[in-house]
Design a protein around this motif. Structure first.
Motif, short mmCIF file in Angstrom:
data_model
loop_
_atom_site.label_atom_id
_atom_site.label_comp_id
_atom_site.label_asym_id
_atom_site.label_seq_id
_atom_site.Cartn_x
_atom_site.Cartn_y
_atom_site.Cartn_z
N ALA A 16 0.85 -1.19 0.00
CA ALA A 16 0.00 0.00 0.00
C ALA A 16 0.88 1.23 0.00
O ALA A 16 2.06 1.17 0.37
CB ALA A 16 -0.90 0.01 1.24
N ARG A 17 0.32 2.37 -0.41
CA ARG A 17 1.09 3.61 -0.47
C ARG A 17 1.60 3.98 0.91
O ARG A 17 0.93 3.72 1.93
CB ARG A 17 0.24 4.75 -1.02
CG ARG A 17 -0.05 4.64 -2.50
CD ARG A 17 -0.52 5.97 -3.08
NE ARG A 17 0.60 6.72 -3.63
CZ ARG A 17 0.65 7.17 -4.90
NH1 ARG A 17 -0.33 6.94 -5.74
NH2 ARG A 17 1.70 7.85 -5.32
N PRO A 18 2.77 4.62 1.01
CA PRO A 18 3.33 4.97 2.32
C PRO A 18 2.52 6.04 3.03
O PRO A 18 2.05 7.00 2.42
CB PRO A 18 4.73 5.47 1.97
CG PRO A 18 4.64 5.95 0.55
CD PRO A 18 3.65 5.02 -0.10
N PHE A 37 5.95 4.43 -4.03
CA PHE A 37 6.84 4.75 -2.91
C PHE A 37 7.95 5.68 -3.37
O PHE A 37 8.24 6.71 -2.73
CB PHE A 37 7.42 3.47 -2.33
CG PHE A 37 8.45 3.69 -1.26
CD1 PHE A 37 8.08 3.98 0.04
CD2 PHE A 37 9.81 3.60 -1.56
CE1 PHE A 37 9.04 4.20 1.02
CE2 PHE A 37 10.77 3.81 -0.59
CZ PHE A 37 10.38 4.11 0.71
N HIS A 38 8.57 5.35 -4.50
CA HIS A 38 9.64 6.20 -5.02
C HIS A 38 9.12 7.59 -5.37
O HIS A 38 9.78 8.61 -5.08
CB HIS A 38 10.27 5.55 -6.25
CG HIS A 38 11.11 4.36 -5.94
ND1 HIS A 38 11.28 3.32 -6.83
CD2 HIS A 38 11.82 4.02 -4.84
CE1 HIS A 38 12.06 2.40 -6.29
NE2 HIS A 38 12.39 2.81 -5.08
N ASP A 39 7.95 7.66 -5.98
CA ASP A 39 7.37 8.95 -6.34
C ASP A 39 7.09 9.80 -5.10
O ASP A 39 7.42 10.99 -5.04
CB ASP A 39 6.08 8.76 -7.14
CG ASP A 39 6.32 8.24 -8.55
OD1 ASP A 39 7.47 8.30 -9.02
OD2 ASP A 39 5.35 7.78 -9.17
N ASP A 40 6.45 9.19 -4.11
CA ASP A 40 6.06 9.92 -2.90
C ASP A 40 7.27 10.39 -2.11
O ASP A 40 7.31 11.52 -1.62
CB ASP A 40 5.14 9.06 -2.03
CG ASP A 40 3.78 8.82 -2.66
OD1 ASP A 40 3.48 9.48 -3.68
OD2 ASP A 40 3.03 7.96 -2.16
N MET A 41 8.27 9.52 -1.97
CA MET A 41 9.47 9.92 -1.22
C MET A 41 10.30 10.92 -2.02
O MET A 41 10.94 11.80 -1.45
CB MET A 41 10.31 8.68 -0.87
CG MET A 41 9.62 7.70 0.08
SD MET A 41 8.98 8.44 1.61
CE MET A 41 7.22 8.51 1.26
N GLY A 42 10.27 10.80 -3.33
CA GLY A 42 10.95 11.79 -4.16
C GLY A 42 10.34 13.17 -4.00
O GLY A 42 11.05 14.18 -4.04
N ALA A 43 9.03 13.22 -3.82
CA ALA A 43 8.34 14.50 -3.61
C ALA A 43 8.77 15.16 -2.30
O ALA A 43 8.63 16.37 -2.13
CB ALA A 43 6.83 14.30 -3.61
N LEU A 44 9.32 14.36 -1.37
CA LEU A 44 9.82 14.89 -0.09
C LEU A 44 11.31 15.19 -0.17
O LEU A 44 11.95 15.44 0.86
CB LEU A 44 9.55 13.89 1.04
CG LEU A 44 8.12 13.38 1.22
CD1 LEU A 44 8.00 12.56 2.48
CD2 LEU A 44 7.13 14.52 1.23
N ASN A 45 11.86 15.16 -1.37
CA ASN A 45 13.29 15.41 -1.60
C ASN A 45 14.19 14.39 -0.93
O ASN A 45 15.31 14.71 -0.51
CB ASN A 45 13.68 16.83 -1.15
CG ASN A 45 13.02 17.91 -1.98
OD1 ASN A 45 12.59 17.67 -3.10
ND2 ASN A 45 12.91 19.10 -1.42
#
Length: 442
Positions: free
Chosen positions: A38-40, A100-108
């Protein structure tokens, strides 16, 4: 005075210890990564952001860092989610990993140096289980292989609880094939209903690994039997991390496994445990969809020291947004200078991010301010990009709230209500709290 060493709260010793790597030229860190079903949520994100900052600091202070964070892509939760979604396990894990990669990437957050997947390390897990059996620390029973907890005299060293207390206080599976109730699974048989991609051949039949053995095998494969730092959430201390230590030290003679255990604290939402049943379960994607900027989320997650509880609220986000707005204005035309030594020292002092953020806001020189903020993973955009679109709306909304507050102070309740109604008509809901007025999209 500039600190020359990093100090970290070491769960293993229960003290704040000076960090002394095994090899001063090459620091090795392993962090438990996501189980991709599931999404983080924001609790998951806190862990990623914390160890991203720690990795940045380690890279600054040491010649080389190898940062490993795994992907758990074989697990009972994954099987259940795939069935519920009506898709294959492989399709699910690939989709969630990308999210996960997209969402964490959005947090720099930068990617780790190595991101091993559990399904790619089945041979290493089988080899470690075979070693545990040969050394008398595990046994096969009815298609399962279990770790014999009572064979490890040091079991409980991380959580500081006796085996008896741990079994009494934990939800352990009572199964006839267990020699002792506290024994945990290293390998389990597959069922006929399981997706083919979650079934693997082994000396004990077709099945899949237990969760705990995965990290022991992957850390050994990429960092060796002994490494410097093992990180993860406080919820993983027992049984997951306790079991990792037991497996790894019993499988490898003279191994101490991880020398420093660093755990980030729990996250609550408005003072309550986050859960779907309470309706306060928040994913990073939820916030991004609400037009909350990734850097705002990151700032909020760093506002409390990593090993202390963090209470999440709309006000925390609003306050974080306002600080970042000020910092972007202050550095609009600045070049990138040198990172503040005071902020570096705050981070070296057990990753004191609240102090680091306070010192950041006090920096007068725009070039130093910009460099230091970027070191913390902030101010990664231009001023124009930051304030365009929704941020301009947010500034306008804040001005409306200030006007409403002034109207209330003047007891002009008709004007106050008119502002609230006008915002509501645009899909903006206001909430008056003890800390002030916060807003959210309807």
């Amino acid at each position: 005075m500039t600190l020359m060493t990093i100090r970290l709260s070491n769960t293993l010793t229960r003290t704040v210890d000076e960090f002394r790597p095994i090899d001063p030229q090459h620091v090795k860190m392993y962090v438990c990564g996501p189980t991709v079903y599931a999404r983080p949520h924001i609790g998951n994100a806190r862990s990623v952001v914390v160890y991203d900052v720690l990795a940045t600091l380690l890279r600054h202070d040491f010649a080389t860092l190898t940062y490993v964070r795994n992907i758990t892509d074989v697990d009972d939760k994954i099987n259940v989610a795939a069935v519920q979604r009506g898709i294959s396990i492989q399709a699910l894990t690939e989709e969630i990993t990308a999210q996960f990669h997209d969402d964490m990437g959005a947090l720099n957050c930068a990617r780790p140096d190595v991101e091993p997947k559990a399904t790619q390390h089945i041979p290493q897990m089988i080899a470690m289980i075979e070693s545990l059996i040969a050394r008398g620390h595990a046994y096969a029973a009815e298609g399962h292989v279990l770790f014999a907890v009572q064979s490890d005299a040091n079991y409980g060293q991380l959580s500081r609880r006796s085996v008896k207390d741990m079994v009494a206080g934990a939800r352990v599976e009572v199964a006839p094939y267990k020699k002792y109730a506290g024994d945990f699974v290293l390998w389990k048989p597959a069922s006929e209903k399981d997706d083919a991609s979650s079934k693997f051949d082994s000396p004990w039949g077709v099945g899949r690994p237990g969760w705990h053995i995965e990290c022991s095998a992957m850390s050994a494969a990429h960092l060796g039997n002994d490494f410097d730092i093992h990180g993860g959430g406080a919820d993983l201390m027992f049984p997951h991390h306790e079991n990792e230590i037991a497996q790894s030290t019993c499988a490898h003679e003279h191994s101490a496994y991880a020398h420093y255990w660093v755990h980030n604290g729990f996250l609550t939402v408005n003072g309550e445990k986050m859960s779907k049943s309470l309706g306060n379960f928040i994913t990073v994607h939820d916030l991004l969809e609400r037009d909350v900027k990734g850097e705002v989320i990151r700032f909020a997650l760093l506002s409390t020291r990593y090993n202390e509880p963090l209470d999440w609220s709309d006000k925390l986000l609003s306050d974080s947004q306002k600080v970042l707005d000020r910092l972007y204005r202050a550095t609009a035309d600045a070049q990138v200078g040198q990172v503040s030594t005071d902020v570096l020292d705050a981070l070296r002092d057990n990753l004191n991010t609240p102090k680091a953020l306070a010192l950041l806001q006090a920096i007068a020189d725009p070039a130093t301010l910009k460099a230091t903020a970027q070191f913390l993973g902030l101010l990664q955009q231009t001023e124009q990009a930051w304030f365009q679109g929704v941020s301009e709306d947010a500034l306008w909304i804040d001005l409306q709230i200030e006007a409403r507050n002034e109207a209330k102070k003047a007891r002009d309740f008709a004007a106050s209500d008119a502002i609230r109604d006008a915002l509501k008509a645009r899909g903006i809901l206001l909430e008056d709290t003890a800390q002030g007025t916060v807003w959210r999209k309807a």
